[in-house]
Design a protein around this motif. Structure first.
Motif, PDB file in Angstrom:
ATOM      1  N   ALA A   1       0.917   4.100  -2.877  1.00 29.27           N
ATOM      2  CA  ALA A   1       0.631   5.487  -2.493  1.00 29.27           C
ATOM      3  C   ALA A   1       1.711   6.442  -2.972  1.00 29.27           C
ATOM      4  O   ALA A   1       1.423   7.598  -3.313  1.00 29.27           O
ATOM      5  CB  ALA A   1       0.475   5.590  -0.978  1.00 29.27           C
ATOM      6  N   SER A   2       2.943   5.975  -3.042  1.00 31.41           N
ATOM      7  CA  SER A   2       4.042   6.858  -3.441  1.00 31.41           C
ATOM      8  C   SER A   2       4.032   7.176  -4.935  1.00 31.41           C
ATOM      9  O   SER A   2       4.743   8.068  -5.374  1.00 31.41           O
ATOM     10  CB  SER A   2       5.391   6.251  -3.038  1.00 31.41           C
ATOM     11  OG  SER A   2       5.670   5.114  -3.830  1.00 31.41           O
TER      12      SER A   2
ATOM     13  N   LEU B   1       0.744   7.017  -7.191  1.00 27.28           N
ATOM     14  CA  LEU B   1      -0.628   6.748  -7.634  1.00 27.28           C
ATOM     15  C   LEU B   1      -0.824   6.979  -9.123  1.00 27.28           C
ATOM     16  O   LEU B   1      -1.630   6.311  -9.762  1.00 27.28           O
ATOM     17  CB  LEU B   1      -1.619   7.611  -6.846  1.00 27.28           C
ATOM     18  CG  LEU B   1      -1.929   7.134  -5.437  1.00 27.28           C
ATOM     19  CD1 LEU B   1      -2.782   8.172  -4.716  1.00 27.28           C
ATOM     20  CD2 LEU B   1      -2.625   5.784  -5.453  1.00 27.28           C
TER      21      LEU B   1
ATOM     22  N   GLN C   1       0.825  -1.212   0.000  1.00 29.59           N
ATOM     23  CA  GLN C   1       0.000   0.000   0.000  1.00 29.59           C
ATOM     24  C   GLN C   1       0.860   1.264   0.000  1.00 29.59           C
ATOM     25  O   GLN C   1       0.552   2.226  -0.713  1.00 29.59           O
ATOM     26  CB  GLN C   1      -0.944  -0.003   1.212  1.00 29.59           C
ATOM     27  CG  GLN C   1      -2.028  -1.067   1.105  1.00 29.59           C
ATOM     28  CD  GLN C   1      -2.921  -1.077   2.319  1.00 29.59           C
ATOM     29  OE1 GLN C   1      -3.953  -0.424   2.318  1.00 29.59           O
ATOM     30  NE2 GLN C   1      -2.512  -1.801   3.353  1.00 29.59           N
ATOM     31  N   SER C   2       1.936   1.260   0.763  1.00 30.06           N
ATOM     32  CA  SER C   2       2.839   2.420   0.793  1.00 30.06           C
ATOM     33  C   SER C   2       3.491   2.643  -0.565  1.00 30.06           C
ATOM     34  O   SER C   2       3.619   3.788  -1.018  1.00 30.06           O
ATOM     35  CB  SER C   2       3.931   2.227   1.851  1.00 30.06           C
ATOM     36  OG  SER C   2       3.379   2.217   3.133  1.00 30.06           O
TER      37      SER C   2
ATOM     38  N   ASP D   1      -6.645   6.907  -5.196  1.00 30.88           N
ATOM     39  CA  ASP D   1      -6.084   6.534  -3.910  1.00 30.88           C
ATOM     40  C   ASP D   1      -5.687   5.056  -3.942  1.00 30.88           C
ATOM     41  O   ASP D   1      -5.932   4.362  -4.933  1.00 30.88           O
ATOM     42  CB  ASP D   1      -7.058   6.833  -2.762  1.00 30.88           C
ATOM     43  CG  ASP D   1      -8.415   6.166  -2.931  1.00 30.88           C
ATOM     44  OD1 ASP D   1      -8.479   5.036  -3.467  1.00 30.88           O
ATOM     45  OD2 ASP D   1      -9.431   6.763  -2.520  1.00 30.88           O
ATOM     46  N   VAL D   2      -5.088   4.591  -2.874  1.00 28.79           N
ATOM     47  CA  VAL D   2      -4.594   3.212  -2.819  1.00 28.79           C
ATOM     48  C   VAL D   2      -5.732   2.212  -2.955  1.00 28.79           C
ATOM     49  O   VAL D   2      -5.626   1.219  -3.684  1.00 28.79           O
ATOM     50  CB  VAL D   2      -3.808   2.976  -1.504  1.00 28.79           C
ATOM     51  CG1 VAL D   2      -3.450   1.507  -1.347  1.00 28.79           C
ATOM     52  CG2 VAL D   2      -2.552   3.847  -1.474  1.00 28.79           C
ATOM     53  N   SER D   3      -6.822   2.463  -2.285  1.00 33.68           N
ATOM     54  CA  SER D   3      -7.976   1.563  -2.356  1.00 33.68           C
ATOM     55  C   SER D   3      -8.474   1.406  -3.795  1.00 33.68           C
ATOM     56  O   SER D   3      -8.791   0.305  -4.249  1.00 33.68           O
ATOM     57  CB  SER D   3      -9.093   2.083  -1.446  1.00 33.68           C
ATOM     58  OG  SER D   3     -10.147   1.179  -1.413  1.00 33.68           O
TER      59      SER D   3
END
Length: 133
Positions: free
Chosen positions: A101-102, A104, A97-98, A111-113
């Motif tokens: 996120a870095s 996208l 996820q990180s 967003d990550v989701s």
């Protein structure tokens, strides 16, 4: 960190000798294949983005070719390959996820989701880690 992509692969067994034959209804088999997921931000970690879409194999021909290579069987024998899930521990999932996120923009996601849903659908299973590991 530990994670694997899980696929179900259906293929036909074909005899390699002329004097051997198989009952056609018994020549098909299905296996569950686990492919280790590379750690995020290492070579190959974008496998899910490049291969899956909404929790399905995006290009079936390519998927069959990969499965044949992984199983060491002729490509013509692979009937189908279905993505089942990403099995992951919490540490891997947090790192994944990180990493998403870095960047996208690379996932064309808000967003990550959204990125996870876009490529993995709802096919992520996060398992707890054993105490003391």
């Amino acid at each position: 960190m530990d994670a694997s992509y899980v696929f179900r692969v259906r293929f036909r067994i074909e005899p390699t000798r002329e004097f051997v034959s198989l009952e056609p209804s018994s020549a098909e088999t299905t296996v569950t294949l686990f492919r280790e997921a590379p750690e995020p931000d290492t070579e190959g970690w974008l496998f899910f983005r490049n291969t899956l879409w909404r929790g399905e194999v995006a290009d079936q021909e390519y998927g069959r070719r990969l499965a044949a290579e992984w199983l060491g069987v002729p490509e013509r024998t692979v009937e189908s390959v279905d993505f089942r899930e990403l099995q992951t521990d919490e540490e891997y999932f947090d790192t994944l996820q990180s990493s998403i996120a870095s960047d996208l923009e690379a996932f064309k996601a808000d967003d990550v989701s959204d990125a996870l849903s876009k490529y993995l659908g709802s096919s992520v299973r996060v398992t707890g880690t054993d105490e003391g590991d």
